[in-house]
Design an enzyme around this catalytic site. Structure first.
Site, PDB file in Angstrom:
ATOM      1  N   ASP A 167       0.842  -1.203   0.000  1.00 29.02           N
ATOM      2  CA  ASP A 167       0.000   0.000   0.000  1.00 29.02           C
ATOM      3  C   ASP A 167       0.875   1.251   0.000  1.00 29.02           C
ATOM      4  O   ASP A 167       1.894   1.320   0.694  1.00 29.02           O
ATOM      5  CB  ASP A 167      -0.921   0.014   1.217  1.00 29.02           C
ATOM      6  N   ARG A 220      -7.760  -4.549  -6.387  1.00 28.08           N
ATOM      7  CA  ARG A 220      -6.720  -3.549  -6.113  1.00 28.08           C
ATOM      8  C   ARG A 220      -5.426  -3.906  -6.850  1.00 28.08           C
ATOM      9  O   ARG A 220      -4.388  -4.143  -6.249  1.00 28.08           O
ATOM     10  CB  ARG A 220      -6.463  -3.407  -4.612  1.00 28.08           C
TER      11      ARG A 220
END
Length: 325
Positions: A167, A220
């Site tokens: 992330d 994602r």
């Protein structure tokens, strides 16, 4: 047959030297084989050097690793073996972390790059980062190269049991993610953590993903808010939703391959504001696209060569992940 006067010894020597020089130039001009490890990052993370030529220190315990990666002086840390983690370890600026062999790294947690710059992470196995730890978190940081790592978890737990594999958030910038494998996970790589963080993220979150394998990762791949993302020459297999541009993000999706994927690219899910996307040269493999807004990001501000989609599967499956440096 040659006619005319015979060559002198000097002329013959000159011709041999010239031929050798031409051969050398030809060899230098040959492209590297697919998957050959780059010595420096391509893309938004270009110029990242990490610890550079600093003397390498090899560690095999968590305490030794924590000590070795702290501070901002130039350093190269070699991780030997698989180290269990609970939570994350903070990495200082001007650092290279590299795994020894193909099976070294961390399990159970991950690494955090918070308010640092010039960090290289290569050749690590990073597995099963139990929430709230990501495999790697890049936060308020610039000049980062994530290369030839193997990220993985499993799909046997609830989708929130593990956190993200990689992330990138809080206004981070100039990141290249190259030649990694991401496997068996729900939430692959989130760029921009919240719809409510426009003031910090707008104009930042510039990220390049190239030659990565995403296998059995649900979504994602990546999910990008506010930023600018270049996603090229990646191989995605077994996704529900892959590239997700949202909250005004600009994404260029170029010469990738998608297999067994429901939605290859979407700009209109999950957020109040749609994103933008440009698509070119992709092999969608039957995957759908949902592009509500075509973007203006078509020419990345750096040099690169995107190989055709027809060769991506071979390049990525042979070259991505640990043990390829």
């Amino acid at each position: 047959m040659r006619t005319g006067p015979p060559r002198t010894h000097a002329q013959s020597s000159a011709l041999v030297a010239a031929a050798a020089a031409l051969a050398a130039v030809a060899v230098l001009a040959l492209p590297q084989p697919a998957g050959a490890a780059e010595s420096s990052p391509i893309g938004f993370g270009a110029g990242t050097t990490g610890g550079g030529s600093a003397p390498a220190v090899t560690v095999s315990t968590l305490d030794a690793f924590r000590s070795a990666v702290s501070g901002d002086t130039a350093k190269v840390i070699r991780v030997n073996g698989l180290i269990p983690l609970s939570g994350q370890v903070d990495i200082g600026s001007n650092t290279t972390v590299v795994g020894v062999g193909s099976a070294s790294g961390f399990t159970g947690g991950g690494l955090r790059l918070k308010e640092v710059s010039n960090v290289v992470v290569r050749n690590l196995n990073i597995s099963k980062p139990v929430a709230p730890a990501d495999g790697i978190t890049v936060q308020k940081s610039t000049k980062v190269w994530i290369d030839h790592n193997s990220f993985s978890a499993d799909r046997e737990h609830d989708k929130d049991h593990y956190d993200g594999l990689l992330d990138i958030n809080h206004g981070s910038d100039d990141v290249t993610v190259s030649w990694n494998t991401f496997k068996d996970h729900f939430k692959g790589s989130l760029v921009g953590h919240s719809d409510n963080n426009a003031s910090e993220d707008t104009g930042h979150l510039k990220v390049t993903y190239h030659h990565n394998l995403f296998s059995n990762v649900y979504s994602r791949i990546p999910s990008l808010r506010f930023g600018t993302g270049h996603f090229y020459n990646n191989y995605v297999s077994g996704a529900d939703t892959a590239c997700h541009s949202r909250m005004g993000a600009q994404m260029l999706v170029e010469n990738n391959v998608f297999r067994s994927t429901k939605i290859a690219v979407t700009t209109n899910r999950s957020s109040d504001v749609d994103g933008f996307a440009n698509l070119r040269g992709n092999d969608l493999g039957g995957a759908a696209t949902e592009v509500s807004r075509v973007g203006t990001f078509t020419n990345p501000p750096y040099g690169y060569t995107a190989e055709p989609a027809s060769s991506v599967v071979a390049s990525v499956t042979s070259g991505a992940g640990t043990g390829k440096l």
